[in-house]
Every structure is written in structure tokens, then in C-alpha cells.
Design a protein around this motif. Structure first.
Motif, PDB file in Angstrom:
ATOM      1  N   ILE A   1       0.859  -1.185   0.000  1.00  0.00           N
ATOM      2  CA  ILE A   1       0.000   0.000   0.000  1.00  0.00           C
ATOM      3  C   ILE A   1       0.890   1.228   0.000  1.00  0.00           C
ATOM      4  N   GLU A   2       0.817   2.007  -1.052  1.00  0.00           N
ATOM      5  CA  GLU A   2       1.612   3.225  -1.165  1.00  0.00           C
ATOM      6  C   GLU A   2       0.794   4.435  -0.699  1.00  0.00           C
ATOM      7  N   PRO A   3       1.457   5.464  -0.175  1.00  0.00           N
ATOM      8  CA  PRO A   3       0.729   6.700   0.151  1.00  0.00           C
ATOM      9  C   PRO A   3       0.090   7.288  -1.097  1.00  0.00           C
ATOM     10  N   LEU A   4      -0.972   8.043  -0.918  1.00  0.00           N
ATOM     11  CA  LEU A   4      -1.637   8.688  -2.046  1.00  0.00           C
ATOM     12  C   LEU A   4      -0.702   9.702  -2.707  1.00  0.00           C
TER      13      LEU A   4
ATOM     14  N   VAL B   1      -0.973   9.415   3.596  1.00  0.00           N
ATOM     15  CA  VAL B   1      -1.332   8.241   4.406  1.00  0.00           C
ATOM     16  C   VAL B   1      -2.746   8.456   4.953  1.00  0.00           C
ATOM     17  N   MET B   2      -3.704   7.746   4.375  1.00  0.00           N
ATOM     18  CA  MET B   2      -5.104   8.005   4.701  1.00  0.00           C
ATOM     19  C   MET B   2      -5.446   7.710   6.152  1.00  0.00           C
TER      20      MET B   2
ATOM     21  N   VAL C   1      -9.318  18.966   2.279  1.00  0.00           N
ATOM     22  CA  VAL C   1      -8.732  17.832   1.559  1.00  0.00           C
ATOM     23  C   VAL C   1      -7.279  18.126   1.204  1.00  0.00           C
ATOM     24  N   ASP C   2      -7.024  19.297   0.660  1.00  0.00           N
ATOM     25  CA  ASP C   2      -5.647  19.680   0.312  1.00  0.00           C
ATOM     26  C   ASP C   2      -4.759  19.725   1.556  1.00  0.00           C
TER      27      ASP C   2
ATOM     28  N   SER D   1      -5.308  13.146  -8.585  1.00  0.00           N
ATOM     29  CA  SER D   1      -5.765  11.775  -8.365  1.00  0.00           C
ATOM     30  C   SER D   1      -5.822  11.451  -6.883  1.00  0.00           C
ATOM     31  N   GLY D   2      -4.792  11.849  -6.138  1.00  0.00           N
ATOM     32  CA  GLY D   2      -4.774  11.605  -4.702  1.00  0.00           C
ATOM     33  C   GLY D   2      -5.882  12.355  -3.989  1.00  0.00           C
ATOM     34  N   ARG D   3      -6.158  13.577  -4.436  1.00  0.00           N
ATOM     35  CA  ARG D   3      -7.227  14.363  -3.809  1.00  0.00           C
ATOM     36  C   ARG D   3      -8.586  13.711  -4.003  1.00  0.00           C
ATOM     37  N   VAL D   4      -8.807  13.133  -5.181  1.00  0.00           N
ATOM     38  CA  VAL D   4     -10.088  12.463  -5.447  1.00  0.00           C
ATOM     39  C   VAL D   4     -10.280  11.272  -4.506  1.00  0.00           C
TER      40      VAL D   4
END
Length: 314
Positions: free
Chosen positions: A212-215, A264-265, A254-255, A220-223
Motif C-alpha cells: 500500500i503506497e501513500p496517495l 497516508v489516509m 482535503v488539500d 488523483s490523490g485528492r479524489v
């Protein structure tokens, strides 16, 4: 972003610490702790666990296989493993002693004998530490068959990376696969990557990689993070913690969370947990950007997860 924007729109600025408010905080934090939001990365890990388990059923010819999942802390890999274990073991029912999935967490002081003993302890063996390594290994093999274990998940495998006797522990893991005793899933942080790739024989036994990689810190990561946070917001309302939508799904939050957590969610969820307490103590009707910023200042920065607060940085 400037500090003068971060003023509460509901509730009070000064938090309340009386007994009644503390009891409310505790009750709602307990509800929050039960919230779990699946992501595609978690689905991939669960599918990988299922794959190596099902491939091992019947003990076909050849060595059994393993799964690897390496990820930063707070990505949810352990929680996925726990949920998968509970699901499969529940599906297996109660007849006999069948216990298809076992989850074992390694300590940072591990030898091959201690590894075998740790697995035996999880299997409920009252004599898990008695006897020599060969005797323990034979008892482990017998118990795996008796309890019909289909998958052993080894968590915190990165603890092996700094051990001088790591070769013997790796050999113990390979023995479980080569002797067709049980498939394995190896979970840990990226610190274990060199360990798992430097041993060629073990690397060949790893048939599934579900790291599992960080966003990514881009659109794309923000979505993905927005969907994750929206799931939490919906749960807060469904559970009755708040009666209206919170602010942490807006673009600013979000940003800010993407920058603070470096993608990292799970850390975003931890920040929301701290934000929740602040909002409740202020008697706010939702978690506001103000509360998220406070959580970063009072928890994320002191805990070493970040150095600055993107909500107050000019």
C-alpha cells in the motif's frame, strides 16, 4: 491560507471539560472508533489474502505461497488482516476446533524458536514455550492440521530486519511453506523490503504483492482522499454524532490533510478523531476546518507526523 479565516462558525471557541461533556466525548469517540472506510487498496489486500489461502487448500504439489503487504504505519493493513481473520473464522462456524486464519504479531526480539512459540501461543497451546525448537515445530505442524489452519498472517515482519539471527527466522518461515504446512501473509513496513527481497528462495515463494503506497499529492490523490473523507462524514451523520455535514470534505481541508499526512489516509482518520473531540467540547454542530487545524497543532505536529500546519501557514 491565513489564520483569520480559521474561526468557528458554530459552537464556542473555549472548549468545555466538565464531567458531562467528557462523558459525551467518550461515548461519541467510541462510536467513531468503530467506523471503517474501505478503499481499493484494502480490497486488494483482502483479495490477496483470500488468493493465497484458497491456493493452499488441499496442499497441492509443490511449496505453498505467501503474500507480501508492506506499507507505512496507519494505512490499515493490520485492521484489514483482523477483519479478514474474523470474517473467515466466522464463516467456518463453530463445529470442532476449526480456525482457518491465524494472525500473529512479531515482537522486536525474535528468534526462530520464539517465532514458532508465538504462533503456538496464538493457537492456544499451553506448552508453547516448553521444549526444543524441533519439538515445538512438530507440535506446530500437528496443531495446524488439527485446527485446519489455512493461512497464517505474520504482522510486524519489519521487526526481523534488524536482527542478527534473521537468517534462521527466515528459514523458519520458508519451512512453513516448503513443507506445505501453511500459506503465509507477511505484513509490515517498508523497512522489511530489503529483507524479503534479499532472500531469493523466500522471494520466489511470494506469489502476491499487495503493498500500500501513500496517495500521490496530485489531483488523483485528492479524489481518493475526498471519497475516503466523505465516507467518514456520512458515518458521523448516520451514527448521530452530528446532524449535518462537516467541513472536512471541502477543497481546503482535503488539500490540507493530503499535505499534512503525506498521503497516508489512516493519519487523516486519526486527525479527524482528534478534531471530533475538539468539536464536541466546543458544542459545535459539525467538525469545522477550525477543528481540523487545532488537531494538527495539538496532535499531529507534537506527535512528529508533520512540522507545519498548512491551514495556518501563510
Amino acid at each position: 491560507m491565513s489564520t483569520n479565516v480559521l474561526t468557528p462558525k458554530s459552537g464556542m471557541i473555549r472548549p468545555a471539560y466538565d464531567r458531562a461533556k467528557t462523558e459525551e466525548v467518550v461515548a461519541k469517540l467510541k462510536l467513531f472508533s468503530g467506523v471503517w472506510i474501505d478503499t481499493p487498496y484494502h480490497h486488494q489486500l483482502q483479495s490477496g489474502l483470500d488468493t493465497v489461502r484458497l491456493l493452499g487448500q488441499g496442499h497441492n504439489d509443490g511449496s505453498l505461497r505467501a503474500l507480501r503487504c508492506l506499507a507505512p504505519p496507519s494505512t490499515g493493513k493490520t485492521t484489514v488482516a483482523e477483519k479478514y481473520r474474523d470474517l473467515i473464522n466466522k464463516e467456518a462456524g463453530s463445529p470442532g476446533k476449526k480456525k482457518p486464519v491465524l494472525l500473529v504479531a512479531l515482537s522486536n526480539s525474535m528468534t526462530s524458536k520464539r517465532l514458532i512459540s508465538a504462533i503456538l501461543m496464538e493457537l492456544g497451546d499451553p506448552h508453547a514455550t516448553n521444549g526444543g525448537e524441533q519439538l515445538l515445530a512438530k507440535r506446530l505442524e500437528d496443531l495446524v492440521k488439527e485446527l485446519q489452519i489455512e493461512l497464517i498472517i505474520i504482522d510486524e515482519v519489519h521487526h526481523l530486519a534488524t536482527r542478527r539471527n534473521v537468517a534462521e527466522v527466515i528459514n523458519a518461515l520458508k519451512t512453513l511453506l516448503n513443507r506445505r504446512i501453511c500459506p503465509l501473509a507477511l505484513l509490515g513496513t517498508k523497512d522489511a523490503e530489503k529483507l524479503l527481497t534479499s532472500n531469493g528462495e523466500l522471494a520466489q515463494r511470494i506469489a502476491n504483492i499487495a503493498d500500500i503506497e501513500p496517495l500521490p499529492r496530485n489531483a488523483s490523490g485528492r479524489v481518493i482522499l475526498h471519497r475516503f473523507l466523505s465516507g467518514f462524514d456520512q458515518e458521523l451523520q448516520r451514527l448521530g454524532i452530528f446532524g449535518c455535514q462537516s467541513d472536512f470534505t471541502n477543497e481546503q481541508c482535503v488539500d490540507g490533510l493530503l499535505k499534512t499526512t503525506k498521503g497516508v489516509m489512516g493519519l487523516s482518520a486519526r486527525i479527524l478523531q482528534n478534531s471530533l473531540e475538539t468539536a464536541i467540547r466546543r458544542n459545535a454542530d459539525r467538525i469545522e476546518t477550525y477543528d481540523v487545524s487545532k488537531a494538527i497543532d495539538t496532535w499531529a505536529i507534537p506527535s512528529g507526523f508533520c512540522k507545519t500546519n498548512p491551514f495556518t501557514k501563510g
